[in-house]
Scaffold this motif. Structure first.
Motif, PDB file in Angstrom:
ATOM      1  N   SER A   5      -3.597  36.680 -42.557  1.00  0.00           N
ATOM      2  CA  SER A   5      -4.984  36.449 -42.126  1.00  0.00           C
ATOM      3  C   SER A   5      -5.338  34.972 -41.939  1.00  0.00           C
ATOM      4  O   SER A   5      -6.505  34.637 -41.819  1.00  0.00           O
ATOM      5  CB  SER A   5      -5.983  37.079 -43.103  1.00  0.00           C
ATOM      6  N   ILE A   6      -4.335  34.099 -41.912  1.00  0.00           N
ATOM      7  CA  ILE A   6      -4.619  32.683 -41.709  1.00  0.00           C
ATOM      8  C   ILE A   6      -5.083  32.440 -40.277  1.00  0.00           C
ATOM      9  O   ILE A   6      -4.653  33.111 -39.336  1.00  0.00           O
ATOM     10  CB  ILE A   6      -3.382  31.808 -42.028  1.00  0.00           C
ATOM     11  N   ILE A   7      -6.001  31.516 -40.118  1.00  0.00           N
ATOM     12  CA  ILE A   7      -6.483  31.070 -38.801  1.00  0.00           C
ATOM     13  C   ILE A   7      -6.344  29.554 -38.812  1.00  0.00           C
ATOM     14  O   ILE A   7      -6.952  28.887 -39.653  1.00  0.00           O
ATOM     15  CB  ILE A   7      -7.954  31.459 -38.569  1.00  0.00           C
ATOM     16  N   ALA A   8      -5.546  29.016 -37.914  1.00  0.00           N
ATOM     17  CA  ALA A   8      -5.277  27.585 -38.002  1.00  0.00           C
ATOM     18  C   ALA A   8      -5.038  26.960 -36.637  1.00  0.00           C
ATOM     19  O   ALA A   8      -4.626  27.631 -35.685  1.00  0.00           O
ATOM     20  CB  ALA A   8      -4.065  27.342 -38.908  1.00  0.00           C
ATOM     21  N   ALA A   9      -5.285  25.665 -36.581  1.00  0.00           N
ATOM     22  CA  ALA A   9      -4.980  24.876 -35.386  1.00  0.00           C
ATOM     23  C   ALA A   9      -4.335  23.585 -35.853  1.00  0.00           C
ATOM     24  O   ALA A   9      -4.786  22.976 -36.827  1.00  0.00           O
ATOM     25  CB  ALA A   9      -6.255  24.569 -34.601  1.00  0.00           C
ATOM     26  N   VAL A  10      -3.272  23.192 -35.180  1.00  0.00           N
ATOM     27  CA  VAL A  10      -2.583  21.964 -35.541  1.00  0.00           C
ATOM     28  C   VAL A  10      -2.218  21.215 -34.267  1.00  0.00           C
ATOM     29  O   VAL A  10      -1.757  21.810 -33.288  1.00  0.00           O
ATOM     30  CB  VAL A  10      -1.318  22.243 -36.398  1.00  0.00           C
ATOM     31  N   ALA A  11      -2.464  19.919 -34.255  1.00  0.00           N
ATOM     32  CA  ALA A  11      -2.166  19.090 -33.086  1.00  0.00           C
ATOM     33  C   ALA A  11      -1.459  17.822 -33.546  1.00  0.00           C
ATOM     34  O   ALA A  11      -1.890  17.179 -34.513  1.00  0.00           O
ATOM     35  CB  ALA A  11      -3.453  18.726 -32.347  1.00  0.00           C
TER      36      ALA A  11
ATOM     37  N   TYR B   1     -13.680  31.276 -46.272  1.00  0.00           N
ATOM     38  CA  TYR B   1     -14.144  30.021 -46.875  1.00  0.00           C
ATOM     39  C   TYR B   1     -14.348  29.001 -45.757  1.00  0.00           C
ATOM     40  O   TYR B   1     -13.821  29.156 -44.657  1.00  0.00           O
ATOM     41  CB  TYR B   1     -13.139  29.503 -47.913  1.00  0.00           C
ATOM     42  N   PRO B   2     -15.139  27.950 -46.006  1.00  0.00           N
ATOM     43  CA  PRO B   2     -15.409  26.948 -44.964  1.00  0.00           C
ATOM     44  C   PRO B   2     -14.124  26.360 -44.393  1.00  0.00           C
ATOM     45  O   PRO B   2     -13.123  26.199 -45.101  1.00  0.00           O
ATOM     46  CB  PRO B   2     -16.227  25.882 -45.712  1.00  0.00           C
ATOM     47  N   ILE B   3     -14.160  26.039 -43.124  1.00  0.00           N
ATOM     48  CA  ILE B   3     -12.984  25.515 -42.432  1.00  0.00           C
ATOM     49  C   ILE B   3     -12.538  24.196 -43.041  1.00  0.00           C
ATOM     50  O   ILE B   3     -13.330  23.274 -43.250  1.00  0.00           O
ATOM     51  CB  ILE B   3     -13.291  25.313 -40.931  1.00  0.00           C
ATOM     52  N   ILE B   4     -11.250  24.105 -43.369  1.00  0.00           N
ATOM     53  CA  ILE B   4     -10.651  22.873 -43.865  1.00  0.00           C
ATOM     54  C   ILE B   4     -10.246  22.047 -42.647  1.00  0.00           C
ATOM     55  O   ILE B   4      -9.487  22.516 -41.790  1.00  0.00           O
ATOM     56  CB  ILE B   4      -9.412  23.163 -44.737  1.00  0.00           C
ATOM     57  N   HIS B   5     -10.745  20.830 -42.549  1.00  0.00           N
ATOM     58  CA  HIS B   5     -10.473  19.981 -41.382  1.00  0.00           C
ATOM     59  C   HIS B   5      -9.872  18.657 -41.862  1.00  0.00           C
ATOM     60  O   HIS B   5     -10.521  17.907 -42.597  1.00  0.00           O
ATOM     61  CB  HIS B   5     -11.769  19.735 -40.599  1.00  0.00           C
ATOM     62  N   LEU B   6      -8.643  18.366 -41.446  1.00  0.00           N
ATOM     63  CA  LEU B   6      -7.930  17.183 -41.899  1.00  0.00           C
ATOM     64  C   LEU B   6      -7.400  16.395 -40.706  1.00  0.00           C
ATOM     65  O   LEU B   6      -6.821  16.967 -39.786  1.00  0.00           O
ATOM     66  CB  LEU B   6      -6.751  17.583 -42.817  1.00  0.00           C
ATOM     67  N   LYS B   7      -7.592  15.089 -40.743  1.00  0.00           N
ATOM     68  CA  LYS B   7      -7.137  14.228 -39.645  1.00  0.00           C
ATOM     69  C   LYS B   7      -6.346  13.053 -40.192  1.00  0.00           C
ATOM     70  O   LYS B   7      -6.684  12.476 -41.233  1.00  0.00           O
ATOM     71  CB  LYS B   7      -8.332  13.702 -38.835  1.00  0.00           C
ATOM     72  N   GLY B   8      -5.266  12.719 -39.477  1.00  0.00           N
ATOM     73  CA  GLY B   8      -4.460  11.567 -39.842  1.00  0.00           C
ATOM     74  C   GLY B   8      -3.991  10.881 -38.571  1.00  0.00           C
ATOM     75  O   GLY B   8      -4.420  11.221 -37.461  1.00  0.00           O
ATOM     76  N   HIS B   9      -3.107   9.912 -38.714  1.00  0.00           N
ATOM     77  CA  HIS B   9      -2.584   9.200 -37.551  1.00  0.00           C
ATOM     78  C   HIS B   9      -1.628  10.124 -36.798  1.00  0.00           C
ATOM     79  O   HIS B   9      -0.609  10.540 -37.320  1.00  0.00           O
ATOM     80  CB  HIS B   9      -1.849   7.930 -37.997  1.00  0.00           C
ATOM     81  N   ASP B  10      -1.983  10.466 -35.588  1.00  0.00           N
ATOM     82  CA  ASP B  10      -1.168  11.325 -34.708  1.00  0.00           C
ATOM     83  C   ASP B  10      -1.071  12.767 -35.189  1.00  0.00           C
ATOM     84  O   ASP B  10      -0.174  13.505 -34.767  1.00  0.00           O
ATOM     85  CB  ASP B  10       0.249  10.755 -34.521  1.00  0.00           C
ATOM     86  N   ILE B  11      -1.962  13.184 -36.078  1.00  0.00           N
ATOM     87  CA  ILE B  11      -1.953  14.583 -36.501  1.00  0.00           C
ATOM     88  C   ILE B  11      -3.363  15.005 -36.897  1.00  0.00           C
ATOM     89  O   ILE B  11      -4.137  14.216 -37.458  1.00  0.00           O
ATOM     90  CB  ILE B  11      -0.968  14.820 -37.677  1.00  0.00           C
ATOM     91  N   GLU B  12      -3.716  16.248 -36.578  1.00  0.00           N
ATOM     92  CA  GLU B  12      -5.011  16.829 -36.948  1.00  0.00           C
ATOM     93  C   GLU B  12      -4.784  18.316 -37.189  1.00  0.00           C
ATOM     94  O   GLU B  12      -3.998  18.960 -36.485  1.00  0.00           O
ATOM     95  CB  GLU B  12      -6.020  16.635 -35.814  1.00  0.00           C
ATOM     96  N   LEU B  13      -5.459  18.847 -38.193  1.00  0.00           N
ATOM     97  CA  LEU B  13      -5.353  20.292 -38.420  1.00  0.00           C
ATOM     98  C   LEU B  13      -6.677  20.846 -38.926  1.00  0.00           C
ATOM     99  O   LEU B  13      -7.490  20.143 -39.515  1.00  0.00           O
ATOM    100  CB  LEU B  13      -4.205  20.626 -39.386  1.00  0.00           C
ATOM    101  N   ALA B  14      -6.878  22.118 -38.660  1.00  0.00           N
ATOM    102  CA  ALA B  14      -8.027  22.864 -39.176  1.00  0.00           C
ATOM    103  C   ALA B  14      -7.503  24.231 -39.584  1.00  0.00           C
ATOM    104  O   ALA B  14      -6.663  24.806 -38.887  1.00  0.00           O
ATOM    105  CB  ALA B  14      -9.123  22.989 -38.118  1.00  0.00           C
TER     106      ALA B  14
END
Length: 629
Positions: free
Chosen positions: A293-299, A226-239
């Motif tokens: 099978s999850i593919i994720a990035a978190v910062a 499914y399309p990449i879920i991209h979320l951004k907040g203060h001092d945090i970002e994830l896809a």
């Protein structure tokens, strides 16, 4: 025997640079020769880059130039420039830097002022030049000691800092930079810092969408569910998304630092995803089914991060700030709100995610019976596993040798016998294959449990439930350099890419290089890894040296083998480039397609070996067919 004298004279104080040079592992982790992406020469580059990134984070300088040639590294940023009166102190005085002032560097990667000093101490040449408000200051060092201090002069150059260094060859033996590893590091920098441009050897790197670009670059549309879920907040970002592969694939970052071993933030993300999805669908899914099978990035960005080592590969912080919220609470609250909102707003994504979870659940139950039997069998075998000759230290320990832990996967008993007798029992293990392993292309993970050899290897590596418990930092495929050996290499790489691709992506899999020739006379012996090296050795020794061609690993004596798996070991990393694993395996391991036939015809290579035995000279023709994935 007299006891050693212990008095005031026994207490030594080392200069800062001498301490770093004697104990480099304390500051940059393992040394290595550049064949691994966590080798020291990349840590040196990263330490300088981190300072330039911190300038960008403070709004000073949107471009960084990197030039890499042979053994020379040059990095130029366009930040504020080191204050000219503190240039020497900032690169050669321990516990000196601008990052102790939280107002100046709120969320910096480096806080202890050690990184640049370590680069200085571990370089034969280290030159720093600061440009600031129309003036410049340049200082040259060697192994941490000043060799030349230039007077402060006027300049028309833009503000910023330029550093050039040559890693010390006496510490980083036979080192070489692999551009793919440097490029991967640079991509991570631009993904985490939208608006930053990095020019690497005249190639431009830039990202507009941050972690979304990271996942989309590494995963083709046909690979994700499914399309990449991209979320951004203060001092945090994830896809995040889910793919077709086995296992879990994470990229986690703290203050721009790639935490390859995860830590509290990654663990919090894994827990939060499961909790949020359970609540959204109102079903108590098994955590493994949710994350399969999850593919994720978190910062995340935190004040005063606590890492488990100077190389900053694992976050140990439990709190965002000294009096602030916990890392787990911060990540969990963000994921719970933002991911839940996203799934409510995107029904198509929620439906695709649910189907992926149900499929994972079905696959898990399908192999549950055989998995239990196989694991019981593996536990019994582990008590006396004839295939595995284990070492004392494992990668998932806190031992100082953990980065050196290596598993050699060999073909047959003769090769494994030579390695076993010459290995370092503390950190080198051997797993012996009984022949050519099964071609597992297009097979399901059920085969990992049904095939006794694969199951025992999986247990030896301790990767059934992910990489957190991985026993060995380096998994080295050690086969003969003939047609059969090359085939076994391909079959083993197929196994890892098919079922444990994250092991390859994380840079843990290698091919062992062993010498093809031994050229010697009565005074000197030279081992050669190529035809070119053999010719150079003959020219160097002169006369008619004795030349031996090693046809297989079993022909190399244990005493000689020790030379090739010690400090001078040569490893070729298995690097997964930008192509789908499915297409890669289909091309090399699927049916014999016309495209592959043409590849074989074009790359057919005939080698003619000239071998001297004593004073006699004879020629032998050897045809090798090699397919390299």
């Amino acid at each position: 025997m007299a006891e050693p004298i212990y008095n005031e004279d026994s207490i030594k104080s080392l200069d800062w640079q001498e301490h770093i040079r004697r104990r480099p592992g304390m500051y940059i982790g393992k040394l290595g020769d550049g064949s691994a992406q966590d080798d020291g020469i990349y840590v040196l580059l990263k330490e300088i880059m981190d300072n330039s990134i911190d300038e960008f984070m403070m709004g000073a300088g949107k471009t960084i130039d990197i030039t890499l040639s042979d053994q020379k590294v040059n990095i130029r940023d366009y930040g504020r420039g080191i204050p000219l009166g503190k240039v020497i102190d900032c690169v050669s005085k321990m516990n000196t830097g601008g990052k102790y002032d939280s107002n100046a560097f709120q969320k910096s990667v480096g806080m202890n002022g050690v990184g640049t000093k370590a680069v200085n101490a571990l370089s034969t040449s280290f030159v720093v030049q600061s440009y600031r408000d129309g003036k410049t200051k340049k200082v040259e060092f060697s192994k941490g000691l000043i060799t030349l201090e230039h007077p402060e002069i006027e300049t028309t150059q833009r503000n910023g800092t330029a550093i050039t260094f040559y890693p010390d060859e006496t510490i980083f033996r036979n080192y070489h930079y692999i551009p793919d590893f440097v490029e991967s590091m640079i991509w991570n920098y631009v993904f985490l810092n939208t608006g930053l441009t990095i020019n690497f050897n005249n190639q431009k790197y830039f990202s507009e969408r941050g972690l979304y670009d990271l996942l989309s670059k590494q995963n083709k549309p046909e690979e994700i569910r499914y399309p990449i879920i991209h979320l951004k907040g203060h001092d945090i970002e994830l896809a995040m998304t889910h793919g077709q592969q086995y296992g879990e694939d994470y990229h986690s970052f703290v203050n721009g630092q790639y935490t390859t071993q995860g830590g509290t933030h990654q663990a919090a993300f894994r827990e939060a995803v499961v909790k949020t999805i359970r609540e959204f669908y109102k079903k108590e899914f098994d955590a493994n089914d949710v994350r399969a099978s999850i593919i994720a990035a978190v910062a995340i960005r935190v004040q005063e991060p606590v890492f488990e080592s100077q190389t900053k590969t694992k976050l140990g912080s439990e709190k965002i700030a000294p009096e602030g919220q916990s890392v787990r609470g911060f990540v969990n609250d963000f994921v719970k709100k933002e991911l839940d909102d996203y799934l409510h707003k995107h029904a198509d994504v929620a439906d695709a995610l649910l189907k992926r979870i149900i499929q994972s659940e079905r696959e898990r139950k399908d192999i549950a019976g055989i998995k239990k039997l196989a694991n019981d069998r593996a536990k019994k075998a582990s008590l006396h596993n004839k295939k595995l000759r284990d070492c004392k230290v494992h990668f998932n320990s806190n031992h100082e040798k953990r980065y050196d832990t290596t598993l050699f996967i060999t073909e047959g008993d003769s090769a494994s016998g030579s390695i076993t007798k010459s290995r370092d029992v503390d950190c080198q293990a051997v797993f012996s294959l009984k022949g050519k392993p099964l071609n597992c292309y297009e097979l399901t993970k059920k085969v990992v449990y049904e095939n006794e050899e694969f199951n025992l290897l999986q247990h030896a590596l301790n990767i059934e439930d992910g990489l957190e418990g991985l026993h060995y930092n380096n998994i080295v495929i050690a086969t003969d350099a003939d047609v059969d050996g090359m085939h076994i290499r391909l079959l083993m790489m197929t196994f890892f890419l098919q079922f444990f691709p994250d092991l390859v992506k994380a840079g843990h899999v290698y091919i062992l290089q062993t010498p093809l020739f031994r050229v010697r006379n009565k005074k000197e012996t030279i081992y050669c890894y190529s035809e070119e090296e053999r010719r150079d050795a003959i020219e160097k020794l002169g006369g008619k040296p004795e030349i031996t061609r090693f046809k297989g690993l079993g022909e190399i004596s244990p005493d000689e083998f020790g030379l090739f798996i010690g400090k001078d070991i040569r490893l070729d990393p298995v690097i997964l480039k930008e192509q789908t694993i499915k297409k890669l395996l289909e091309y090399y391991m699927g049916k014999n397609t016309p495209e592959r036939q043409q590849h074989i015809i074009k790359n057919l290579r005939i080698e003619k070996d000239e071998i001297r035995e004593g004073d006699e000279e004879r020629n032998a023709a050897n045809t090798n067919l090699v397919e390299v994935a």
